[in-house]
Design a protein around this motif. Structure first.
Motif, PDB file in Angstrom:
ATOM      1  N   VAL A 239       0.825  -1.211   0.000  1.00 33.90           N
ATOM      2  CA  VAL A 239       0.000   0.000   0.000  1.00 33.90           C
ATOM      3  C   VAL A 239       0.859   1.263   0.000  1.00 33.90           C
ATOM      4  CG1 VAL A 239      -1.949  -1.090   1.171  1.00 33.90           C
ATOM      5  CG2 VAL A 239      -0.214   0.093   2.530  1.00 33.90           C
ATOM      6  N   GLU A 240       0.326   2.298  -0.612  1.00 35.43           N
ATOM      7  CA  GLU A 240       0.877   3.643  -0.478  1.00 35.43           C
ATOM      8  C   GLU A 240       0.043   4.358   0.586  1.00 35.43           C
ATOM      9  OE1 GLU A 240       1.177   5.743  -4.239  1.00 35.43           O
ATOM     10  OE2 GLU A 240       1.139   3.822  -5.299  1.00 35.43           O
ATOM     11  N   VAL A 241       0.694   5.202   1.343  1.00 42.71           N
ATOM     12  CA  VAL A 241      -0.002   5.900   2.426  1.00 42.71           C
ATOM     13  C   VAL A 241      -0.271   7.348   2.015  1.00 42.71           C
ATOM     14  CG1 VAL A 241       0.077   6.611   4.842  1.00 42.71           C
ATOM     15  CG2 VAL A 241       1.118   4.438   4.154  1.00 42.71           C
ATOM     16  N   GLU A 242      -1.504   7.768   2.210  1.00 43.24           N
ATOM     17  CA  GLU A 242      -1.851   9.183   2.024  1.00 43.24           C
ATOM     18  C   GLU A 242      -1.673   9.883   3.369  1.00 43.24           C
ATOM     19  OE1 GLU A 242      -5.969  11.571   1.506  1.00 43.24           O
ATOM     20  OE2 GLU A 242      -5.568  10.084  -0.067  1.00 43.24           O
ATOM     21  N   TYR A 243      -0.872  10.926   3.376  1.00 40.20           N
ATOM     22  CA  TYR A 243      -0.551  11.628   4.614  1.00 40.20           C
ATOM     23  C   TYR A 243      -1.160  13.027   4.630  1.00 40.20           C
ATOM     24  CZ  TYR A 243       3.185   8.214   5.702  1.00 40.20           C
ATOM     25  OH  TYR A 243       3.903   7.079   6.009  1.00 40.20           O
ATOM     26  N   VAL A 244      -1.400  13.509   5.839  1.00 37.84           N
ATOM     27  CA  VAL A 244      -1.558  14.946   6.051  1.00 37.84           C
ATOM     28  C   VAL A 244      -0.370  15.374   6.908  1.00 37.84           C
ATOM     29  CG1 VAL A 244      -4.063  14.942   5.874  1.00 37.84           C
ATOM     30  CG2 VAL A 244      -3.008  14.646   8.107  1.00 37.84           C
ATOM     31  N   THR A 245       0.145  16.551   6.625  1.00 36.49           N
ATOM     32  CA  THR A 245       1.296  17.073   7.362  1.00 36.49           C
ATOM     33  C   THR A 245       0.845  18.214   8.261  1.00 36.49           C
ATOM     34  OG1 THR A 245       2.791  16.467   5.546  1.00 36.49           O
ATOM     35  CG2 THR A 245       3.606  18.056   7.173  1.00 36.49           C
ATOM     36  N   LEU A 246       1.147  18.055   9.538  1.00 32.04           N
ATOM     37  CA  LEU A 246       0.745  19.054  10.528  1.00 32.04           C
ATOM     38  C   LEU A 246       1.978  19.748  11.090  1.00 32.04           C
ATOM     39  CD1 LEU A 246      -1.845  16.846  12.451  1.00 32.04           C
ATOM     40  CD2 LEU A 246      -2.349  18.613  10.765  1.00 32.04           C
ATOM     41  N   PRO A 247       1.828  21.010  11.480  1.00 35.63           N
ATOM     42  CA  PRO A 247       2.970  21.709  12.072  1.00 35.63           C
ATOM     43  C   PRO A 247       3.273  21.206  13.478  1.00 35.63           C
ATOM     44  CG  PRO A 247       1.017  23.091  12.175  1.00 35.63           C
ATOM     45  CD  PRO A 247       0.634  21.872  11.378  1.00 35.63           C
ATOM     46  N   GLY A 248       4.554  21.073  13.792  1.00 39.23           N
ATOM     47  CA  GLY A 248       4.936  20.713  15.148  1.00 39.23           C
ATOM     48  C   GLY A 248       4.792  21.900  16.086  1.00 39.23           C
ATOM     49  N   TRP A 249       5.097  21.684  17.351  1.00 41.11           N
ATOM     50  CA  TRP A 249       4.956  22.782  18.330  1.00 41.11           C
ATOM     51  C   TRP A 249       6.285  23.185  18.965  1.00 41.11           C
ATOM     52  CZ3 TRP A 249       2.009  18.407  17.965  1.00 41.11           C
ATOM     53  CH2 TRP A 249       2.348  17.319  18.761  1.00 41.11           C
ATOM     54  N   LYS A 250       7.278  22.314  18.914  1.00 38.41           N
ATOM     55  CA  LYS A 250       8.654  22.664  19.285  1.00 38.41           C
ATOM     56  C   LYS A 250       8.794  23.268  20.685  1.00 38.41           C
ATOM     57  CE  LYS A 250      11.896  22.617  16.953  1.00 38.41           C
ATOM     58  NZ  LYS A 250      12.987  21.615  16.896  1.00 38.41           N
ATOM     59  N   VAL A 251       7.913  22.927  21.578  1.00 41.25           N
ATOM     60  CA  VAL A 251       8.053  23.300  22.990  1.00 41.25           C
ATOM     61  C   VAL A 251       7.637  22.094  23.815  1.00 41.25           C
ATOM     62  CG1 VAL A 251       7.674  25.781  22.668  1.00 41.25           C
ATOM     63  CG2 VAL A 251       5.729  24.269  23.111  1.00 41.25           C
ATOM     64  N   SER A 252       8.098  22.037  25.037  1.00 38.77           N
ATOM     65  CA  SER A 252       7.770  20.911  25.903  1.00 38.77           C
ATOM     66  C   SER A 252       6.299  20.954  26.330  1.00 38.77           C
ATOM     67  CB  SER A 252       8.664  20.907  27.147  1.00 38.77           C
ATOM     68  OG  SER A 252       8.266  19.885  28.037  1.00 38.77           O
ATOM     69  N   THR A 253       5.655  19.785  26.269  1.00 37.17           N
ATOM     70  CA  THR A 253       4.281  19.669  26.764  1.00 37.17           C
ATOM     71  C   THR A 253       4.236  18.978  28.134  1.00 37.17           C
ATOM     72  OG1 THR A 253       4.027  17.550  25.597  1.00 37.17           O
ATOM     73  CG2 THR A 253       3.325  19.548  24.433  1.00 37.17           C
ATOM     74  N   GLU A 254       5.384  18.652  28.699  1.00 38.65           N
ATOM     75  CA  GLU A 254       5.426  17.802  29.892  1.00 38.65           C
ATOM     76  C   GLU A 254       4.793  18.447  31.123  1.00 38.65           C
ATOM     77  OE1 GLU A 254       9.292  16.245  30.656  1.00 38.65           O
ATOM     78  OE2 GLU A 254       9.555  15.477  28.617  1.00 38.65           O
ATOM     79  N   THR A 255       4.721  19.754  31.163  1.00 42.19           N
ATOM     80  CA  THR A 255       4.142  20.416  32.344  1.00 42.19           C
ATOM     81  C   THR A 255       2.653  20.721  32.172  1.00 42.19           C
ATOM     82  OG1 THR A 255       4.802  22.599  31.510  1.00 42.19           O
ATOM     83  CG2 THR A 255       6.367  21.434  32.959  1.00 42.19           C
TER      84      THR A 255
END
Length: 297
Positions: A239-255
């Motif tokens: 199979v070929e995969v159809e993707y959507v590309t989303l922007p990253g957030w580049k900051v920590s979410t741990e808190t």
């Protein structure tokens, strides 16, 4: 096929051929158990002549072990029925994933049992009508141990980064897990089988370092978009995969301790999952601590 080699397959083979030993045998008439055990050893040594078993030594071990486990053994059908009739809340955890289910998974690269929601009824002996909420637990990306098709697998530095940040090594074998982007086409199929009423997305924090994040949303096979997960591994490999590309957030979410604490792009990532699957995300995990599981509004 990439199993753990802990004997799960042979055990289920004995179950299917009706020569297996059950806990009721072990805690019951020990003389009969011993005779059944001897016959089982005879069966396997006939199949595998090099197999050596100290029959009497093993029987002696079982004689002691059965007394240790006896206080923990209960007839589960009547026990569960009593809890249900008394309106007790019952939480059942299904192991592994739908794609490893013996019937609905990527055969033959599967386990030996039903680890989809049907296993709740066949494994515990409870009727289907009492099953209430079904929560699907997924990582924010995808992993797999062992062989078999993996359409969104990342075999580059990004896959290695997911593996390292997520400490993706098999619990039983210690083998490194294969890593890839989240596969919503696969998750849609899992939802068809299980009927999720909510999702929990774990390890969102592992994606904190990515500039862009891809999500697989559909499979294309021989030029045709599929509306389900392929039944054969040969097709999954093609199979070929159809993707959507989303922007990253580049900051920590741990808190983060509530959904609004998450960066907007992280919130968008969760909402994308919801919109494609049609199931609400109830919880998001951003770390190892208990309070790192945050509710979604």
């Amino acid at each position: 096929i990439g199993t753990t080699k802990k004997g799960i397959g042979p055990t289920y083979s004995s179950k299917a051929t009706r020569n297996g030993l059950r806990v009721s045998d072990l805690v019951g008439d020990f003389h009969k158990f011993s005779e059944k055990y001897k016959h089982l050893v005879e069966h396997y040594t006939h199949m595998f002549p090099d197999l050596k078993v100290d029959v009497m030594g093993e029987i002696e071990k079982y004689k002691h072990l059965r007394e240790r486990i006896r206080p923990m053994v209960r007839e589960t059908v009547s026990y569960m029925h009593t809890q249900i009739t008394e309106n007790k809340r019952i939480l059942v955890e299904c192991a592994q994933s739908t794609i490893l289910d013996i019937d609905f998974g990527l055969y033959p690269f599967v386990t030996s049992s039903n680890c989809s929601v049907g296993g709740v009824c066949t494994g515990l002996g409870i009727p289907p009508h009492v099953v209430g909420d079904v929560f699907g637990v997924i990582k924010a990306y995808l992993t797999r141990v062992g062989a078999g098709g993996f359409p969104t697998e990342l075999k580059d530095d990004k896959g290695k980064l997911l593996q390292e940040r997520g400490a993706e090594y098999g619990v039983t074998t210690g083998r490194p897990r294969r890593c890839g982007w989240l596969d919503l086409a696969m998750l849609k199929y899992s939802n068809m089988v299980n009927g999720f009423t909510g999702l929990a997305v774990t390890k969102l924090d592992i994606l904190d370092v990515f500039e862009e994040i891809k999500v697989g949303v559909a499979y294309i096979l021989d030029g045709q978009k599929l509306n389900t997960f392929p039944a054969s591994d040969d097709d999954v490999q093609r199979v070929e995969v159809e993707y959507v590309t989303l922007p990253g957030w580049k900051v920590s979410t741990e808190t983060a301790r509530k959904f609004s604490d998450l960066p907007p792009n992280a919130q968008q990532y969760i909402r994308t999952i919801e919109s494609h699957i049609g199931v609400p995300v109830k919880w998001v995990g951003v770390g190892k601590d208990r309070d790192s599981i945050i509710p979604c509004s």
